[in-house]
Design a protein around this motif. Structure first.
Motif, PDB file in Angstrom:
ATOM      1  N   LEU A   1     -13.818 -13.960   6.180  1.00  0.00           N
ATOM      2  CA  LEU A   1     -12.743 -12.983   6.356  1.00  0.00           C
ATOM      3  C   LEU A   1     -12.603 -12.106   5.126  1.00  0.00           C
ATOM      4  CD1 LEU A   1     -10.240 -12.111   8.140  1.00  0.00           C
ATOM      5  CD2 LEU A   1      -8.911 -13.671   6.688  1.00  0.00           C
ATOM      6  N   LEU A   2     -12.374 -10.809   5.337  1.00  0.00           N
ATOM      7  CA  LEU A   2     -11.985  -9.907   4.254  1.00  0.00           C
ATOM      8  C   LEU A   2     -10.465 -10.004   4.113  1.00  0.00           C
ATOM      9  CD1 LEU A   2     -14.190  -6.742   4.923  1.00  0.00           C
ATOM     10  CD2 LEU A   2     -14.746  -8.844   3.686  1.00  0.00           C
ATOM     11  N   SER A   3     -10.010 -10.513   2.986  1.00  0.00           N
ATOM     12  CA  SER A   3      -8.596 -10.874   2.820  1.00  0.00           C
ATOM     13  C   SER A   3      -7.819  -9.738   2.158  1.00  0.00           C
ATOM     14  CB  SER A   3      -8.474 -12.160   1.995  1.00  0.00           C
ATOM     15  OG  SER A   3      -9.141 -13.220   2.629  1.00  0.00           O
ATOM     16  N   TYR A   4      -7.466  -8.745   2.946  1.00  0.00           N
ATOM     17  CA  TYR A   4      -6.696  -7.621   2.430  1.00  0.00           C
ATOM     18  C   TYR A   4      -5.237  -8.022   2.211  1.00  0.00           C
ATOM     19  CZ  TYR A   4     -10.606  -4.515   3.511  1.00  0.00           C
ATOM     20  OH  TYR A   4     -11.829  -3.908   3.539  1.00  0.00           O
ATOM     21  N   ASP A   5      -4.522  -7.171   1.474  1.00  0.00           N
ATOM     22  CA  ASP A   5      -3.117  -7.413   1.171  1.00  0.00           C
ATOM     23  C   ASP A   5      -2.314  -7.466   2.467  1.00  0.00           C
ATOM     24  OD1 ASP A   5      -0.628  -7.552  -0.065  1.00  0.00           O
ATOM     25  OD2 ASP A   5      -0.469  -5.374  -0.226  1.00  0.00           O
ATOM     26  N   GLU A   6      -1.497  -8.527   2.609  1.00  0.00           N
ATOM     27  CA  GLU A   6      -0.694  -8.666   3.817  1.00  0.00           C
ATOM     28  C   GLU A   6       0.676  -8.027   3.699  1.00  0.00           C
ATOM     29  OE1 GLU A   6       0.649 -12.711   4.670  1.00  0.00           O
ATOM     30  OE2 GLU A   6       0.027 -13.283   2.663  1.00  0.00           O
ATOM     31  N   GLY A   7       1.033  -7.517   2.509  1.00  0.00           N
ATOM     32  CA  GLY A   7       2.340  -6.900   2.343  1.00  0.00           C
ATOM     33  C   GLY A   7       3.429  -7.940   2.245  1.00  0.00           C
ATOM     34  N   ASP A   8       4.669  -7.496   2.402  1.00  0.00           N
ATOM     35  CA  ASP A   8       5.834  -8.358   2.280  1.00  0.00           C
ATOM     36  C   ASP A   8       6.667  -8.256   3.540  1.00  0.00           C
ATOM     37  OD1 ASP A   8       8.862  -8.744   1.415  1.00  0.00           O
ATOM     38  OD2 ASP A   8       7.634  -9.804  -0.044  1.00  0.00           O
TER      39      ASP A   8
ATOM     40  N   ASP B   1       9.801  -8.606   4.073  1.00  0.00           N
ATOM     41  CA  ASP B   1      11.055  -7.880   3.956  1.00  0.00           C
ATOM     42  C   ASP B   1      10.854  -6.430   3.515  1.00  0.00           C
ATOM     43  OD1 ASP B   1      12.547 -10.174   4.614  1.00  0.00           O
ATOM     44  OD2 ASP B   1      12.308 -10.908   2.577  1.00  0.00           O
ATOM     45  N   MET B   2       9.829  -6.188   2.682  1.00  0.00           N
ATOM     46  CA  MET B   2       9.679  -4.882   2.062  1.00  0.00           C
ATOM     47  C   MET B   2       8.648  -3.996   2.756  1.00  0.00           C
ATOM     48  SD  MET B   2      11.923  -5.237  -0.211  1.00  0.00           S
ATOM     49  CE  MET B   2      11.669  -3.716  -1.113  1.00  0.00           C
ATOM     50  N   GLY B   3       7.941  -4.543   3.736  1.00  0.00           N
ATOM     51  CA  GLY B   3       6.935  -3.739   4.414  1.00  0.00           C
ATOM     52  C   GLY B   3       5.638  -3.708   3.625  1.00  0.00           C
ATOM     53  N   GLY B   4       4.873  -2.637   3.811  1.00  0.00           N
ATOM     54  CA  GLY B   4       3.600  -2.525   3.115  1.00  0.00           C
ATOM     55  C   GLY B   4       2.514  -3.273   3.852  1.00  0.00           C
ATOM     56  N   GLY B   5       1.428  -3.538   3.151  1.00  0.00           N
ATOM     57  CA  GLY B   5       0.303  -4.216   3.770  1.00  0.00           C
ATOM     58  C   GLY B   5      -0.688  -3.235   4.353  1.00  0.00           C
TER      59      GLY B   5
ATOM     60  N   VAL C   1     -10.188  -9.391  -1.732  1.00  0.00           N
ATOM     61  CA  VAL C   1     -10.641  -9.078  -0.379  1.00  0.00           C
ATOM     62  C   VAL C   1     -11.918  -9.831  -0.038  1.00  0.00           C
ATOM     63  CG1 VAL C   1     -11.428  -7.250   1.180  1.00  0.00           C
ATOM     64  CG2 VAL C   1      -9.527  -6.818  -0.391  1.00  0.00           C
ATOM     65  N   THR C   2     -12.913  -9.725  -0.914  1.00  0.00           N
ATOM     66  CA  THR C   2     -14.233 -10.290  -0.608  1.00  0.00           C
ATOM     67  C   THR C   2     -14.454 -11.665  -1.206  1.00  0.00           C
ATOM     68  OG1 THR C   2     -15.256  -9.297  -2.567  1.00  0.00           O
ATOM     69  CG2 THR C   2     -15.171  -7.955  -0.552  1.00  0.00           C
ATOM     70  N   GLY C   3     -13.648 -12.055  -2.207  1.00  0.00           N
ATOM     71  CA  GLY C   3     -13.854 -13.327  -2.885  1.00  0.00           C
ATOM     72  C   GLY C   3     -14.961 -13.293  -3.917  1.00  0.00           C
ATOM     73  N   LYS C   4     -15.530 -12.115  -4.190  1.00  0.00           N
ATOM     74  CA  LYS C   4     -16.614 -12.011  -5.158  1.00  0.00           C
ATOM     75  C   LYS C   4     -16.077 -12.008  -6.584  1.00  0.00           C
ATOM     76  CE  LYS C   4     -19.990  -9.494  -2.316  1.00  0.00           C
ATOM     77  NZ  LYS C   4     -20.850  -8.286  -2.257  1.00  0.00           N
ATOM     78  N   VAL C   5     -16.856 -12.614  -7.490  1.00  0.00           N
ATOM     79  CA  VAL C   5     -16.541 -12.557  -8.912  1.00  0.00           C
ATOM     80  C   VAL C   5     -17.039 -11.221  -9.448  1.00  0.00           C
ATOM     81  CG1 VAL C   5     -16.891 -13.648 -11.150  1.00  0.00           C
ATOM     82  CG2 VAL C   5     -16.739 -15.048  -9.086  1.00  0.00           C
TER      83      VAL C   5
END
Length: 706
Positions: free
Chosen positions: A482-489, A491-495, A418-422
């Protein structure tokens, strides 16, 4: 992208000059695209990387490209051609080729300070609204007079200028605004809200002539090429073969079948890996590793990499071990067998010292790996082994190197997606590490909480991240990250959505942020809002998520996968599934789910028949689907003789009706008919369900609006 790289290499190998052309983001819809230009008879021609056409300068993207605002390509070395230079590096020159595809206009941006004085060496970012963020498609530095310029398609961009923590932004309409002044009148901690209507360029595509003979010859080539590909795909693992393999090695049939089918052309590598795991412990661990990596990794990972990462040393927490030690994937690097390398390169005594005090490893990397942003201009990450040997890397490769080195010593670590932080992962959670500081104390970063309320608009009860809103952090220089949250799938939904991220609240690092929301209209225009807020340590910040809407224009109301499959009804009785994209081609189309011999469906079909001429003039396909084969057999086409000739009949064998009901939040899934207008960018602009008066008129009104 990969296919265009392949085609460029193939063309160059036979002496045809070629280059990859890339639009970093579309202006009229989400996503981006890459294709190829080839040099012939003194000029550049374009072609799709993987969509063979009968002639050059023809592809499914002719129309979208005419609405583009920026296309660029890279030329090795210095460049003295006519095209506008975007940037120059020690290896290549990036040039602007938008003029090959769309009408253009040049605009000059002047950056000033609060007193109206020009600001030199300010960073000016040219941003397009795309995936619900203002994405930077070009970045330039102002000259001594505080000026930069760009040539782009005749549409709207957001201009974001910054220097030394000060920033400012404004809309720029290319073709209308020849000049724009942006004042650096904002700083960290300032609050602001601004609304923008961003209009993309109008369509102005020029289509080359294709004769019937050329089209027929191309169809023959396509059929031959399809046969080659299908013959290769026939060698992929089937469910039956995968289950037989699992029984041979006493493995979980369901898990093995899913993995081997997903690995496609790489199934032999995956099978060989499973076969090498003899002990019960290894079998479980091997399956767990394969279930942890992505579908793309399954398709191209090597046996050497898999065996290397099965040798990972255990850490105390089994879940951390699976996710942050044995997992070979750190970020976007090419997977390599680095664990065996580091076990040889780092002594046991040093590894034990780093495990006991991981911050010593942080300090070692900060002292010994020099960051040089010019050393890796290609962008693909340097391998961890390569960084060790060179002791120099770009910052991203350095971060991947640190995480890889830590995991090789059974120290759980990651790059936060999400944040790109180590981060180092311990019993107390994730600890941020700064690899640019040689000596530091181990401590948790200060965090607060963000809660957002939302008042639903039409057909949107739960806005989705990347589709309707995004969050970005303001970094010290004045830029956005940008905060890069999960975009899901698809076909399968989610995100990530408003309800599962912001309704009850989410933790964020303390600092300044912006929220971007946008409603995409069917015309491609966007009603956007950008607003800032501050997260304070140990405090909750409450904001409102506002989705603007238009009562007059057609707007995008949902998503739909245009590659969904159905079975067309054929006269010869053949049963071959097709995707909607294959059947309809690029652009808009209509999908209808019919209730056979039901009055609502009969009424809808008669309404459609009354607009036969208009719908045929529109020319796009209408796919009318029956819920099953039995209902298809009961449909009497002769009862509706005046339906448009653009209709394709089929059977919903792959759950299209269920997908529409789910994505459009239809309350009564069994109520038919259902009609949508969608396009191959997966946007839905019209939905109708059940008994509807004047359906044909409603369809045509929407069609005229798009």
């Amino acid at each position: 992208g990969e296919e265009s790289t392949l085609l460029v290499a193939a063309l160059r190998s036979v002496g045809i000059p070629a280059r990859q052309v890339y639009t970093p983001r579309w202006a009229h819809t989400d996503d981006n695209h890459a294709w190829v230009e080839a040099w012939a008879d003194g000029k550049w021609y374009f072609l799709g990387a993987c969509e063979p056409e009968p002639v050059l300068n023809l592809g499914w993207f002719n129309a979208p490209a005419s609405r583009g605002m920026l296309m660029h390509t890279k030329v090795f070395g210095r460049y003295e051609g006519a095209e506008e230079v975007m940037s120059v590096t020690s290896n290549y020159t990036e040039i602007n080729v938008i003029g090959n595809y769309a009408p253009t206009a040049k605009a000059i941006v002047t950056v000033t300070d609060g007193q109206g004085n020009p600001v030199s060496d300010a960073c000016v970012e040219f941003k397009l609204y795309n995936y619900a963020e203002f994405y930077t498609v070009a970045r330039k530095q102002t000259d001594a007079e505080g000026k930069v310029f760009l040539t782009a398609g005749k549409g709207d961009m957001m201009i974001w200028a910054s220097k030394d923590g000060k920033f400012g932004f404004s809309k720029l309409s290319f073709g209308k605004d020849n000049e724009l002044t942006v004042t650096l009148d904002k700083a960290a901690g300032d609050t602001f809200t601004a609304d923008f209507e961003l209009v993309p360029p109008p369509e102005s595509a020029e289509m080359p002539e294709v004769t019937l003979e050329q089209r027929a010859a191309n169809d023959c080539r396509m059929a031959h090429e399809d046969s080659i590909r299908h013959a290769y795909m026939a060698t992929f693992m089937t469910d039956e073969a995968a289950r037989y393999f699992a029984r041979q090695y006493k493995l979980d049939e369901d898990a093995v079948s899913r993995i081997l089918i997903a690995s496609r052309g790489n199934h032999q590598v995956i099978a060989d890996f499973m076969a090498r795991l003899r002990s019960e412990k290894s079998k479980r661990g091997g399956l767990d590793l394969l279930q942890r990596i992505s579908a793309k990794d399954l398709r191209d990972v090597t046996l050497e990499v898999l065996m290397d990462h099965m040798q990972s040393d255990m850490c105390k927490n089994p879940d951390y071990f699976r996710r942050y030690v044995r997992n070979p994937r750190v970020s976007n690097e090419m997977l390599t067998p680095y664990k065996g390398f580091f076990k040889k390169a780092v002594s046991k005594e040093e590894a034990e010292a780093y495990r006991a005090e991981p911050m010593k490893l942080v300090a070692w990397v900060a002292r010994n790996i020099r960051v040089d942003k010019e050393c890796n201009l290609g962008g693909a990450p340097i391998s961890p082994e390569g960084v060790w040997k060179a002791r120099v890397a770009d910052a991203h490769s350095r971060d991947i190197f640190f995480v890889s080195m830590a995991r090789s010593m059974a120290i759980p670590a990651r790059i936060n997606e999400v944040t790109g932080k180590v981060q180092l992962i311990g019993d107390d959670g994730a600890v941020d590490v700064d690899l640019d500081v040689q000596f530091q104390e181990e401590k948790l970063g200060q965090r607060g909480r963000l809660v957002a309320s939302y008042n639903p608009i039409r057909s949107l009860d739960n806005p989705k991240y990347y589709s309707h809103f995004t969050l970005s952090r303001q970094i010290p220089q004045g830029n956005l990250q940008l905060l890069s949250y999960d975009e899901g799938d698809t076909d399968m939904g989610g995100g990530i959505t408003w309800s599962n991220l912001l309704k009850e609240g989410t933790p964020l690092d303390a600092g300044d942020y912006v929220l971007v929301t946008g409603t995409r209209l069917a015309s491609g225009a966007v009603l956007s809002r950008i607003s800032s807020f501050c997260i304070l340590p140990d405090k909750t910040t409450d904001i409102e998520l506002v989705m603007r809407e238009s009562r007059d224009e057609v707007q995008v109301i949902g998503n739909f996968n245009s590659e969904s499959l159905f079975t067309p009804l054929s006269d010869d009785g053949s049963v071959i599934q097709q995707s909607l994209l294959q059947a309809c081609g690029r652009g808009y189309f209509v999908v209808g789910i019919l209730g056979v011999n039901q009055e609502p469906t009969n009424h809808a079909l008669r309404d459609i028949a009354s607009f036969k001429a208009d719908l045929e003039k529109w020319g796009r396909k209408m796919v009318l689907l029956f819920p099953d084969e039995a209902k298809a057999g009961k449909f009497a086409r002769e009862s509706f003789p005046d339906l448009p000739s653009t209709i394709i009949y089929g059977i919903d064998t792959d759950g299209i009706a269920a997908q529409i009901a789910e994505s459009m939040k239809l309350k009564h899934k069994e109520s038919l008919p259902i009609f949508i207008i969608a396009d191959t960018f997966n946007r839905v602009v019209f939905v109708s369900q059940g008994y509807t008066i004047g359906l044909g008129e409603q369809l045509m009104k929407t069609i005229k609006g798009i």
